[in-house]
Design an enzyme around this catalytic site. Sequence first.
Site, PDB file in Angstrom:
ATOM      1  N   GLU A  33       0.568  -1.101  -0.315  1.00  0.00           N
ATOM      2  CA  GLU A  33       0.165  -0.137  -0.239  1.00  0.00           C
ATOM      3  C   GLU A  33       1.062   1.482  -0.111  1.00  0.00           C
ATOM      4  OE1 GLU A  33      -2.849   0.481   3.213  1.00  0.00           O
ATOM      5  OE2 GLU A  33      -3.413   2.057   2.124  1.00  0.00           O
ATOM      6  N   CYS A  74      -6.529   1.347   2.530  1.00  0.00           N
ATOM      7  CA  CYS A  74      -7.345   2.162   2.834  1.00  0.00           C
ATOM      8  C   CYS A  74      -7.323   2.599   1.946  1.00  0.00           C
ATOM      9  CB  CYS A  74      -7.107   2.986   4.080  1.00  0.00           C
ATOM     10  SG  CYS A  74      -7.511   2.184   4.932  1.00  0.00           S
ATOM     11  N   ASN A 104     -12.503  -3.118   0.829  1.00  0.00           N
ATOM     12  CA  ASN A 104     -11.289  -3.461   1.618  1.00  0.00           C
ATOM     13  C   ASN A 104     -11.788  -3.591   3.238  1.00  0.00           C
ATOM     14  OD1 ASN A 104      -8.544  -3.715   3.034  1.00  0.00           O
ATOM     15  ND2 ASN A 104      -9.068  -1.270   3.439  1.00  0.00           N
ATOM     16  N   GLU A 105     -11.825  -3.256   4.110  1.00  0.00           N
ATOM     17  CA  GLU A 105     -12.262  -2.496   4.872  1.00  0.00           C
ATOM     18  C   GLU A 105     -13.580  -3.036   5.543  1.00  0.00           C
ATOM     19  OE1 GLU A 105      -9.396  -1.506   8.126  1.00  0.00           O
ATOM     20  OE2 GLU A 105      -8.629  -2.706   8.340  1.00  0.00           O
TER      21      GLU A 105
HETATM   22  O1  AHR Z   1      -2.446  -1.336   6.540  1.00  0.00           O
HETATM   23  C1  AHR Z   1      -2.550   0.352   7.404  1.00  0.00           C
HETATM   24  C2  AHR Z   1      -4.104  -0.174   7.292  1.00  0.00           C
HETATM   25  O2  AHR Z   1      -4.824  -0.958   7.680  1.00  0.00           O
HETATM   26  C3  AHR Z   1      -4.277   0.266   5.272  1.00  0.00           C
HETATM   27  O3  AHR Z   1      -5.276   0.625   5.235  1.00  0.00           O
HETATM   28  C4  AHR Z   1      -5.918  -0.432   5.980  1.00  0.00           C
HETATM   29  O4  AHR Z   1      -6.652  -1.647   5.111  1.00  0.00           O
HETATM   30  C5  AHR Z   1      -6.074  -1.058   7.753  1.00  0.00           C
HETATM   31  O5  AHR Z   1      -6.548  -0.482   8.173  1.00  0.00           O
END
Ligand code: AHR
Length: 659
Positions: A47, A243, A377-378
Amino acid sequence: MKIGKLSLLLAAALASTSALAQTYTLDIDLKKPGAPIQETMYGIFFEDINYAADGGLYAELVKNRSFEFPADPLQGWKAFGKVEVREDGPFARNPHYVRLQDPGHPHKWTGLDNEGFFGIGVRKGETYRFSVWARVPGGGCSTLRVELVNTASMGENHFLCQEELAVSGREWKKYQLLLSPDTTLEKSALRIFLTGERTPVDLEHVSLFPADTWMGHENGLRKDLAQALADLKPGIFRFPGGCIVEGTDLATRYNWKNSVGPVENRPLNENRWEYTFPHRFYPDYYQSYGLGFFEFFQLSEEIGAEPLPILSCGLACQFQNENPAAHCPVDELQPFIQDALDLIEFANGPADSPWGAVRASMGHPEPFGMKFLGIGNEQWDSLYPEHLEPFLKAIRAAHPEIKVVGSSGPDSEGKQFDYLWPEMKRLKADLVDEHFYRPYDWFLSQGARYDNYDRKGPKVFAGEYACHARGRKYNHAYASLLEAAFMTGLERNADVVHMATYAPLFAHVEGWQWRPDLIWYDNLRSFRTVSWHVQQLYGQFRGRNTLTLKMAGANVTGAEGQGGLFASAVLDGDKVYVKVVNTSEEARTVNLNFTGLKKKAFLKGAGGMRLVCDQLYEDNTLDQPHRIEPAAFAFEGEGKQLEAGVPALSFSIFVLERQ
Ligand code: AHR
């Protein structure tokens, strides 16, 4: 004798028995191989957080190269003399450029300095490729002097090297020259002077790369960092997050279509990690998309990992948006779904299909052979399954060969997790992404996490995890040891766990928002953390099939009476790898007892690798990159039973050969 006294005596007797019984027998059944361990089992999560892309893996050294930073097109630049920012440039999606004009006096200068990302790191003896799109608006010729400078120098010159570049004609053209600094410097700057006749010149997309990038690609990656990925021997490569897939708002979500094609015309995107933590605020953190989806697929191929892109499901980050209007309504999802279908075509379609042609034009006519795709994602609440469902229908209909990864939300357990897993089963997601950034006690208690998972449902992708100690939220060896312990449970359950990726991956020492991370760097150096070594050992000794390993009939999960041990075993052809993690502060002796063997068959010790984590709160550093590393140890002997010592706070891999 009173009951109290008797029980005291019994307890004392038991304690002394266990003190004597220092050998922990691990029964390893070799009768038949267990479940196959997927090649995707251990991998990488990428990321763009902590300056992982621009300023990190992406080897571009110029910040704001297209003059598009929205707060100030000259952010990252220092302009002097007569510099004008204009916005009718040759690249529609990056319209800004600069015009350098005669400063009006022969003793004055017009030009620009670029500060790079925390400076521009350069090495003596290496070559750097400077490139720029330029034109002479009034026609004729103009001359630029291009330098790498040390403005803090006490020497006679500021410059480490300088070259001249002649620009000619009214048409925009790409110009290049090579720079060879005579000094190594972590924080130099790029300087461009208008010189000669000082004929006005226009400049756009000013770029500087080391000539020596990973695999020699011009739009390339920093070699030491890419090598650190390849050395993990990863089986899966997840990108581009995290994220940033979701965006603080949908407009700033990671948009893969903007990340492909000529780099000059990839539009800038905001990076949410610029402002997510106001206590670590980075007003110059953007995504140039120079490291885009083509580069991610290419890197996956080069490091031997299956690509796993994750796309937006039409929900903006739910941490940051309580207003439902922030999200795309389900009945308007078609453009997002089309993005997913087009991505499959970009990765796998023939070179004459519309998106396959884009891939081919970038130098890869052959398909990338993508097999997995994550949607969301989340995410959480009913919003997520409602959004995921139409994606699944469309992908299943057009591409039944693609395995879709769904999400179980941001938590390792609890309300959302308990709601989303059954929803993922109902929707028949192929894999479910689980995230856990959790403290010591969680890792110590989760050795058996997957032992009772439903074997018929979706498979597990442990997509983001790391041990985050309370009060010690930085890399340290004890946290890494607990990750190693936890991973024995992933391995034992390889029939249901198909992928696992530690997160986050990268961090610049001057630009991080989140700790711990797997690999750290400054502008010139990098180091691999103890957690990196844990991941690497699992990748290297992945094996092909699980083997049943028990202590007194129970899985070895750090449970009571197991002496703080976690263990698992795998088969790799004729080799057996037994992983033993001793989380206790005492050395242990283990008896590796192999069962299920033919009468004359036996095992022969063939050495091993060991990581000792007794410097509990220490880790490797830029200055001491090799402080805590695994080392080979001698492990010999033969038979159906082999005894071995396991130091306190250590992770050992015993290698044995079947005879
Ligand atoms: O790894 C950092 C963040 O942690 C990522 O962007 C997210 O998916 C999680 O909350």
